[in-house]
Design a protein around this motif. Structure first.
Motif, PDB file in Angstrom:
ATOM      1  N   LYS A  49       0.768  -1.101  -0.128  1.00 54.70           N
ATOM      2  CA  LYS A  49       0.000  -0.010  -0.017  1.00 54.70           C
ATOM      3  C   LYS A  49       1.065   1.461  -0.062  1.00 54.70           C
ATOM      4  N   SER A  50       1.865   1.328  -0.974  1.00 54.59           N
ATOM      5  CA  SER A  50       2.513   2.494  -0.931  1.00 54.59           C
ATOM      6  C   SER A  50       3.121   2.825  -2.474  1.00 54.59           C
ATOM      7  N   GLN A  51       4.100   3.649  -2.665  1.00 57.08           N
ATOM      8  CA  GLN A  51       4.543   4.164  -3.910  1.00 57.08           C
ATOM      9  C   GLN A  51       6.066   3.230  -3.974  1.00 57.08           C
ATOM     10  N   TYR A  52       6.212   2.829  -5.152  1.00 59.19           N
ATOM     11  CA  TYR A  52       7.472   2.326  -5.573  1.00 59.19           C
ATOM     12  C   TYR A  52       8.669   3.189  -4.945  1.00 59.19           C
ATOM     13  N   PRO A  53       9.554   2.544  -4.306  1.00 56.48           N
ATOM     14  CA  PRO A  53      11.002   3.121  -3.735  1.00 56.48           C
ATOM     15  C   PRO A  53      11.486   3.530  -5.009  1.00 56.48           C
ATOM     16  N   HIS A  54      12.212   4.978  -4.895  1.00 58.38           N
ATOM     17  CA  HIS A  54      12.944   5.536  -6.021  1.00 58.38           C
ATOM     18  C   HIS A  54      13.837   4.314  -6.553  1.00 58.38           C
ATOM     19  N   HIS A  55      14.493   3.917  -5.852  1.00 58.20           N
ATOM     20  CA  HIS A  55      15.785   2.818  -6.242  1.00 58.20           C
ATOM     21  C   HIS A  55      15.112   1.568  -7.144  1.00 58.20           C
ATOM     22  N   ILE A  56      13.861   1.142  -6.304  1.00 54.99           N
ATOM     23  CA  ILE A  56      13.360   0.227  -7.305  1.00 54.99           C
ATOM     24  C   ILE A  56      12.863   0.697  -8.630  1.00 54.99           C
ATOM     25  N   LEU A  57      12.381   1.755  -8.716  1.00 53.92           N
ATOM     26  CA  LEU A  57      11.553   2.432  -9.807  1.00 53.92           C
ATOM     27  C   LEU A  57      13.050   2.677 -10.798  1.00 53.92           C
ATOM     28  N   SER A  58      14.156   3.127 -10.315  1.00 54.60           N
ATOM     29  CA  SER A  58      15.083   3.282 -11.361  1.00 54.60           C
ATOM     30  C   SER A  58      15.630   2.021 -11.808  1.00 54.60           C
ATOM     31  N   SER A  59      15.450   1.096 -11.161  1.00 55.22           N
ATOM     32  CA  SER A  59      15.862  -0.207 -11.364  1.00 55.22           C
ATOM     33  C   SER A  59      14.865  -0.947 -12.539  1.00 55.22           C
ATOM     34  N   ILE A  60      13.778  -0.444 -12.363  1.00 54.49           N
ATOM     35  CA  ILE A  60      12.776  -0.834 -13.481  1.00 54.49           C
ATOM     36  C   ILE A  60      12.784  -0.062 -14.603  1.00 54.49           C
ATOM     37  N   ALA A  61      13.111   1.061 -14.295  1.00 54.57           N
ATOM     38  CA  ALA A  61      13.281   1.936 -15.871  1.00 54.57           C
ATOM     39  C   ALA A  61      14.352   1.446 -16.526  1.00 54.57           C
ATOM     40  N   ASN A  62      15.483   1.143 -15.835  1.00 57.61           N
ATOM     41  CA  ASN A  62      16.770   0.634 -16.680  1.00 57.61           C
ATOM     42  C   ASN A  62      16.349  -0.794 -17.197  1.00 57.61           C
ATOM     43  N   GLU A  63      15.773  -1.675 -16.605  1.00 56.33           N
ATOM     44  CA  GLU A  63      15.428  -2.837 -16.891  1.00 56.33           C
ATOM     45  C   GLU A  63      14.478  -3.004 -18.187  1.00 56.33           C
ATOM     46  N   LEU A  64      13.717  -1.960 -18.192  1.00 55.31           N
ATOM     47  CA  LEU A  64      12.624  -1.780 -19.464  1.00 55.31           C
ATOM     48  C   LEU A  64      13.191  -0.960 -20.450  1.00 55.31           C
ATOM     49  N   ASN A  65      14.484  -0.243 -20.161  1.00 55.73           N
ATOM     50  CA  ASN A  65      14.997   0.640 -21.238  1.00 55.73           C
ATOM     51  C   ASN A  65      14.197   2.004 -21.383  1.00 55.73           C
ATOM     52  N   ASP A  66      13.752   2.293 -20.397  1.00 55.15           N
ATOM     53  CA  ASP A  66      12.926   3.495 -20.289  1.00 55.15           C
ATOM     54  C   ASP A  66      13.521   4.639 -19.445  1.00 55.15           C
ATOM     55  N   ASP A  67      13.043   5.927 -19.770  1.00 54.94           N
ATOM     56  CA  ASP A  67      13.841   7.046 -19.016  1.00 54.94           C
ATOM     57  C   ASP A  67      12.865   7.152 -17.959  1.00 54.94           C
ATOM     58  N   ILE A  68      13.418   7.407 -16.533  1.00 54.05           N
ATOM     59  CA  ILE A  68      12.588   7.025 -15.358  1.00 54.05           C
ATOM     60  C   ILE A  68      11.696   8.222 -15.385  1.00 54.05           C
ATOM     61  N   ARG A  69      11.698   9.361 -15.952  1.00 50.07           N
ATOM     62  CA  ARG A  69      10.816  10.313 -15.721  1.00 50.07           C
ATOM     63  C   ARG A  69       9.324  10.013 -16.382  1.00 50.07           C
ATOM     64  N   LEU A  70       9.409   8.927 -17.102  1.00 47.41           N
ATOM     65  CA  LEU A  70       8.113   8.349 -17.739  1.00 47.41           C
ATOM     66  C   LEU A  70       7.333   7.968 -16.675  1.00 47.41           C
ATOM     67  N   TYR A  71       7.841   7.525 -15.684  1.00 50.28           N
ATOM     68  CA  TYR A  71       7.099   6.847 -14.493  1.00 50.28           C
ATOM     69  C   TYR A  71       6.713   7.833 -13.400  1.00 50.28           C
ATOM     70  N   TYR A  72       6.955   9.050 -13.639  1.00 53.16           N
ATOM     71  CA  TYR A  72       6.248   9.970 -12.585  1.00 53.16           C
ATOM     72  C   TYR A  72       5.431  11.026 -13.525  1.00 53.16           C
ATOM     73  N   PRO A  73       4.281  11.110 -12.658  1.00 51.74           N
ATOM     74  CA  PRO A  73       3.172  12.165 -13.450  1.00 51.74           C
ATOM     75  C   PRO A  73       3.665  13.518 -13.728  1.00 51.74           C
ATOM     76  N   PRO A  74       3.298  13.915 -15.181  1.00 54.15           N
ATOM     77  CA  PRO A  74       3.572  15.300 -15.204  1.00 54.15           C
ATOM     78  C   PRO A  74       3.446  16.394 -14.328  1.00 54.15           C
ATOM     79  N   ASP A  75       4.355  17.553 -14.310  1.00 55.34           N
ATOM     80  CA  ASP A  75       4.130  18.527 -13.404  1.00 55.34           C
ATOM     81  C   ASP A  75       3.024  19.075 -13.325  1.00 55.34           C
ATOM     82  N   GLU A  76       2.236  19.278 -14.726  1.00 52.49           N
ATOM     83  CA  GLU A  76       0.806  19.998 -14.558  1.00 52.49           C
ATOM     84  C   GLU A  76      -0.077  19.118 -13.583  1.00 52.49           C
ATOM     85  N   ASP A  77      -0.032  17.686 -13.828  1.00 54.85           N
ATOM     86  CA  ASP A  77      -0.951  17.103 -12.746  1.00 54.85           C
ATOM     87  C   ASP A  77      -0.643  16.980 -11.391  1.00 54.85           C
TER      88      ASP A  77
END
Length: 158
Positions: free
Chosen positions: A49-77
Motif C-alpha cells: 500500500k505505497s509508492q515504489y521506492p525510487h531505487h526500485i523504480l530506477s531499476s525498473i526503468a533501466n530494466e525496461l530501457n525507459d527514461d525514469i521520468r516516464l514513471y512520474y506524473p507530469p508537473d501539471e498533474d
C-alpha cells in the motif's frame, strides 16, 4: 478499499503498462530488480500500500530501457493534485478500455510489425487460456476498426 496518492497510482499503472507492452511478466521483472519475486505483483494488486521506492523504480526503468521520468506524473498533474489519497483502479486487462490502452502501447512499440495472432497476443500478455483473452480479442478488433491494425491470414499487423 486501499487509498493511495494520485502520484502512486500513476506510477503503478505506468509500470504495469510498460511491462505489459514490453512483454514482461510481473514475476520476471521482480526477479530482475529485487530479491522478492512478488514485488511487482504486490504493488499492482495493491497488497503493498505505497509508492515504489525510487531505487526500485530506477531499476525498473533501466530494466525496461525507459527514461525514469516516464514513471512520474507530469508537473501539471502534480500542481493540480491536492495531495489527498484516492481510490482508483490499477490497469486491468479485464477492462476493455485498459486493454485497448495496452494494445495501443504495443502498436506504438512495434509489437505488431511482424504480425501477431490473437493467441500470440494473449501469450505475450500472459493471459492465454484466461478469461481476459476474450477482452484482448475485443481490443484487437477495436484497433482494427480504428485502422491501427490490419488482419491478414489470422494475424494482426501494424
Amino acid at each position: 478499499m486501499v487509498k493511495l496518492t494520485t502520484s502512486a497510482i500513476f506510477t503503478i499503472n505506468m509500470v504495469k503498462l510498460r511491462r505489459l507492452v514490453k512483454g514482461r511478466s510481473a514475476r520476471d521483472l521482480s526477479a530482475s530488480v529485487s530479491s522478492d519475486p512478488n514485488l511487482i505483483s504486490g504493488f499492482e494488486s495493491m497488497v503493498i500500500k505505497s509508492q515504489y521506492p525510487h531505487h526500485i523504480l530506477s531499476s525498473i526503468a533501466n530494466e525496461l530501457n525507459d527514461d525514469i521520468r516516464l514513471y512520474y506524473p507530469p508537473d501539471e498533474d502534480l500542481l493540480e493534485d491536492d495531495g489527498s489519497r484516492v481510490v482508483k483502479e490499477i490497469i486491468s486487462l479485464s477492462n476493455i478500455d485498459d486493454c485497448t490502452l495496452v494494445i495501443n502501447g504495443m502498436i506504438d512499440a512495434g509489437c505488431f510489425i511482424d504480425g501477431k495472432s490473437t493467441d500470440d497476443t494473449a501469450i505475450y500478455l500472459f493471459e492465454q487460456g484466461k478469461p481476459n483473452a476474450l477482452i484482448i480479442e475485443q481490443a484487437l478488433k477495436i484497433a482494427e476498426k480504428a485502422n491501427k491494425l490490419s488482419l491478414r491470414d489470422g494475424k494482426y499487423f501494424s
